[in-house]
Design a protein around this motif. Structure first.
Motif, short mmCIF file in Angstrom:
data_model
loop_
_atom_site.label_atom_id
_atom_site.label_comp_id
_atom_site.label_asym_id
_atom_site.label_seq_id
_atom_site.Cartn_x
_atom_site.Cartn_y
_atom_site.Cartn_z
N MET A 74 0.77 -1.04 0.62
CA MET A 74 0.23 -0.03 -0.20
C MET A 74 1.06 1.20 0.05
N GLY A 75 0.53 2.10 -0.89
CA GLY A 75 1.25 3.07 -0.69
C GLY A 75 2.41 3.45 -0.52
N GLY A 76 3.30 1.89 -1.58
CA GLY A 76 4.48 1.65 -2.15
C GLY A 76 5.83 0.78 -1.13
N ARG A 77 4.93 0.51 -0.17
CA ARG A 77 5.69 0.00 1.06
C ARG A 77 5.15 -1.36 1.21
N GLU A 78 4.88 -2.34 2.06
CA GLU A 78 5.03 -3.38 2.26
C GLU A 78 4.18 -3.58 3.27
N VAL A 79 3.06 -4.12 3.71
CA VAL A 79 2.09 -3.82 5.14
C VAL A 79 1.31 -5.73 5.15
N ASP A 80 1.00 -5.66 7.02
CA ASP A 80 1.06 -6.66 7.19
C ASP A 80 -0.77 -6.63 6.47
N VAL A 81 -1.63 -7.26 6.71
CA VAL A 81 -2.86 -8.13 6.89
C VAL A 81 -3.64 -6.98 8.09
N ALA A 86 -5.63 0.27 9.94
CA ALA A 86 -4.67 1.16 9.64
C ALA A 86 -3.74 2.42 9.27
N ASN A 87 -3.71 1.67 7.94
CA ASN A 87 -2.78 2.52 6.68
C ASN A 87 -4.31 2.88 5.74
N ALA A 88 -5.27 2.24 5.73
CA ALA A 88 -6.67 2.46 4.80
C ALA A 88 -6.69 3.90 5.51
N GLN A 89 -7.34 3.65 6.80
CA GLN A 89 -7.71 4.76 7.38
C GLN A 89 -6.27 6.36 7.27
N THR A 90 -5.70 6.14 7.48
CA THR A 90 -5.12 6.95 7.25
C THR A 90 -4.86 7.78 5.89
N PHE A 91 -5.20 6.54 5.33
CA PHE A 91 -5.41 7.81 3.50
C PHE A 91 -6.60 8.28 3.32
N GLU A 109 -4.20 -16.28 -2.99
CA GLU A 109 -4.57 -17.18 -2.64
C GLU A 109 -6.24 -15.94 -2.65
N HIS A 110 -7.44 -16.62 -2.93
CA HIS A 110 -8.23 -15.52 -2.60
C HIS A 110 -8.73 -15.70 -1.43
N GLY A 111 -8.28 -16.06 -0.84
CA GLY A 111 -8.70 -16.10 0.97
C GLY A 111 -8.19 -15.13 1.38
N LEU A 112 -6.96 -14.28 1.36
CA LEU A 112 -6.33 -13.30 0.88
C LEU A 112 -7.01 -11.92 0.80
N VAL A 113 -7.65 -12.37 -0.78
CA VAL A 113 -7.63 -11.47 -1.14
C VAL A 113 -9.23 -10.55 -0.44
N VAL A 114 -10.19 -11.60 -0.05
CA VAL A 114 -11.26 -11.30 0.47
C VAL A 114 -10.59 -11.23 1.55
N MET A 117 -10.06 -7.30 1.35
CA MET A 117 -11.36 -6.26 0.95
C MET A 117 -12.42 -5.83 2.88
N ASN A 118 -12.43 -7.51 3.10
CA ASN A 118 -13.44 -6.69 4.46
C ASN A 118 -11.89 -5.54 5.32
N GLN A 119 -11.25 -5.79 5.67
CA GLN A 119 -10.03 -4.79 6.58
C GLN A 119 -10.80 -3.53 5.68
N VAL A 120 -10.40 -2.93 4.33
CA VAL A 120 -10.79 -1.77 3.53
C VAL A 120 -12.31 -1.48 3.60
N LYS A 121 -13.27 -2.04 4.23
CA LYS A 121 -14.47 -1.77 4.09
C LYS A 121 -15.15 -1.85 5.54
N ILE A 122 -13.89 -2.52 6.90
CA ILE A 122 -13.69 -1.90 7.58
C ILE A 122 -13.65 -0.65 8.12
N ALA A 123 -12.45 -0.28 7.72
CA ALA A 123 -11.88 1.00 7.45
C ALA A 123 -12.64 1.94 7.07
N GLY A 124 -13.75 2.11 6.35
CA GLY A 124 -14.95 2.85 5.90
C GLY A 124 -14.94 2.94 4.33
#
Length: 135
Positions: A74-81, A86-91, A109-114, A117-124
């Motif tokens: 995200m934003g050119g740097r590696e991020v843990d799932v 937190a990174n999405a809320q900062t953005f 793996e599609h589980g990681l993608v899902v 997606m859930n984390q991004v939706k939680i961020a708003g």
């Protein structure tokens, strides 16, 4: 033996086409009446209104990349799932946006993608797009 002379009246002989046209129109009406129209099943697509103004559109969307090994960028740097929220809320605090684009490798793996997606939706962010990238 007496031979007939061809007169100009014989050259003008024509076939009456009216009965054939009647049959063609009757067949056309038959096929129109007997055709059954089936509503095709599929996904309904919600398209935006054409008259919607583009003035209040967000400037850019959040971009998340996931490679074949499951590394999230995200934003050119590696991020843990677990840190995607937190990174999405900062953005979101820095940018006026309501959409995110997740670009995943086809071997991810599609589980990681899902989960992302859930984390991004939680961020708003409600509008999430998923793009698949070939290796």
């Amino acid at each position: 033996m007496k031979r007939k002379k061809h007169t100009s009246g014989d050259d003008e002989a024509q076939i009456d086409m009216t009965p054939m046209l009647d049959i063609v129109f009757i067949m056309l009406i038959f096929f129109i009446v007997t055709t059954s129209f089936v509503k095709e099943k599929g996904l309904d697509v919600n398209r935006p209104d054409e008259n919607q103004s583009n003035n209040n559109q967000p400037s850019k969307s959040l971009s998340i990349r996931i490679d074949a090994n499951g590394i999230i960028t995200m934003g050119g740097r590696e991020v843990d799932v677990r840190r995607v929220v937190a990174n999405a809320q900062t953005f979101l605090a820095e940018n006026n946006t309501d959409s995110a684009a997740i670009q995943a490798d086809k071997d991810t793996e599609h589980g990681l993608v899902v989960e992302v997606m859930n984390q991004v939706k939680i961020a708003g962010i409600d509008k999430v797009s998923v793009l698949v990238k070939d290796s």
